[in-house]
Design a protein around this motif. Structure first.
Motif, PDB file in Angstrom:
ATOM      1  N   ASP A  27       0.825  -1.201   0.000  1.00 35.16           N
ATOM      2  CA  ASP A  27       0.000   0.000   0.000  1.00 35.16           C
ATOM      3  C   ASP A  27       0.863   1.256   0.000  1.00 35.16           C
ATOM      4  O   ASP A  27       0.363   2.353  -0.239  1.00 35.16           O
ATOM      5  N   TYR A  28       2.147   1.104   0.263  1.00 33.88           N
ATOM      6  CA  TYR A  28       3.066   2.237   0.305  1.00 33.88           C
ATOM      7  C   TYR A  28       3.854   2.405  -0.999  1.00 33.88           C
ATOM      8  O   TYR A  28       4.785   3.189  -1.061  1.00 33.88           O
ATOM      9  N   ALA A  66       4.275   5.968  -2.069  1.00 32.00           N
ATOM     10  CA  ALA A  66       4.634   6.929  -1.016  1.00 32.00           C
ATOM     11  C   ALA A  66       6.010   7.522  -1.269  1.00 32.00           C
ATOM     12  O   ALA A  66       6.913   6.855  -1.769  1.00 32.00           O
ATOM     13  N   ARG A 104      -1.846   9.899   0.155  1.00 31.46           N
ATOM     14  CA  ARG A 104      -1.665   8.489  -0.194  1.00 31.46           C
ATOM     15  C   ARG A 104      -2.223   8.251  -1.589  1.00 31.46           C
ATOM     16  O   ARG A 104      -3.390   8.541  -1.854  1.00 31.46           O
ATOM     17  N   TYR A 152      -2.886   5.546  -4.901  1.00 31.66           N
ATOM     18  CA  TYR A 152      -3.222   4.136  -5.059  1.00 31.66           C
ATOM     19  C   TYR A 152      -3.881   3.931  -6.420  1.00 31.66           C
ATOM     20  O   TYR A 152      -4.371   4.866  -7.040  1.00 31.66           O
TER      21      TYR A 152
END
Length: 196
Positions: free
Chosen positions: A21-22, A25, A167, A169
């Motif tokens: 999920d990072y 980032a 964030r 995605y």
């Protein structure tokens, strides 16, 4: 023309590392205070038409409420491994008989912001089946065409502020369903493998 099974088996041969999920980032993910909890999710395709089973999680759940997800969950003490957890959870969440599931293999685990190492299990589902959502965990169960899920052009990057930082995605909306986050990241990885 390759069959559905051949396409998925070919995708499993493509070597990629784990996802997270990072991934988008600007800073590295926070150091895990404890080990990531293992989980398994079932990327189960209907062998007759290639449609992928997805769920809309119940809004009362602690992790990822209301989100679109692959059936699955954490590995319980009685589960042999992530594959067993994915099969058990798919039966519990949507009523899928494990005897109808042909497991083809697994993709590298995906690290979620909620502390799970989520292993996607690629599988074919054989024979007729009726999907029945478990009311406490699943608000809705539906299927998405193979052509939508496996086309990288159907994915785009979006973002929002979360816990004080932006964030980003992947998303891959389909009809009224907003497929995003860990589920979209795993499916994008599959689409990339299939187009390699």
């Amino acid at each position: 023309m390759a069959t559905l099974r051949e396409k998925l088996m070919q995708a499993l041969l493509v070597q990629t590392g784990p996802s997270s999920d990072y991934d988008f980032a600007s800073a590295p993910p926070p150091a895990a205070e404890t080990a990531l909890r293992p989980a398994g999710v079932l990327a189960g395709f209907d062998a007759s038409n290639g449609r992928l089973i997805l769920t809309k999680r119940a809004s009362s759940l602690r992790h990822h409420p209301g989100q679109i997800a692959l059936p699955g969950g954490k590995v319980d003490p009685d589960d042999r491994d992530e594959v067993a957890a994915a099969l058990r959870e798919a039966q519990e969440e949507v009523g899928l008989d494990p005897a109808q599931v042909e497991v083809l293999g697994t993709m590298p685990p995906h690290r979620t912001v909620t502390g799970f190492a989520m292993t996607p299990v690629l599988a074919l589902i054989h024979g007729p089946f009726t999907l029945t959502p478990e009311a406490n965990e699943v608000e809705e169960v539906f299927t998405v065409p193979f052509a939508h899920i496996t086309n990288p052009a159907n994915y785009r990057i979006e973002g929002r502020h979360w816990r004080g930082a932006r964030r980003d995605y992947y998303v891959a909306p389909w009809g009224p369903y907003y497929i995003w986050g860990a589920t979209a990241r795993v499916l994008h990885s599959l689409a990339t493998r299939l187009s390699a």
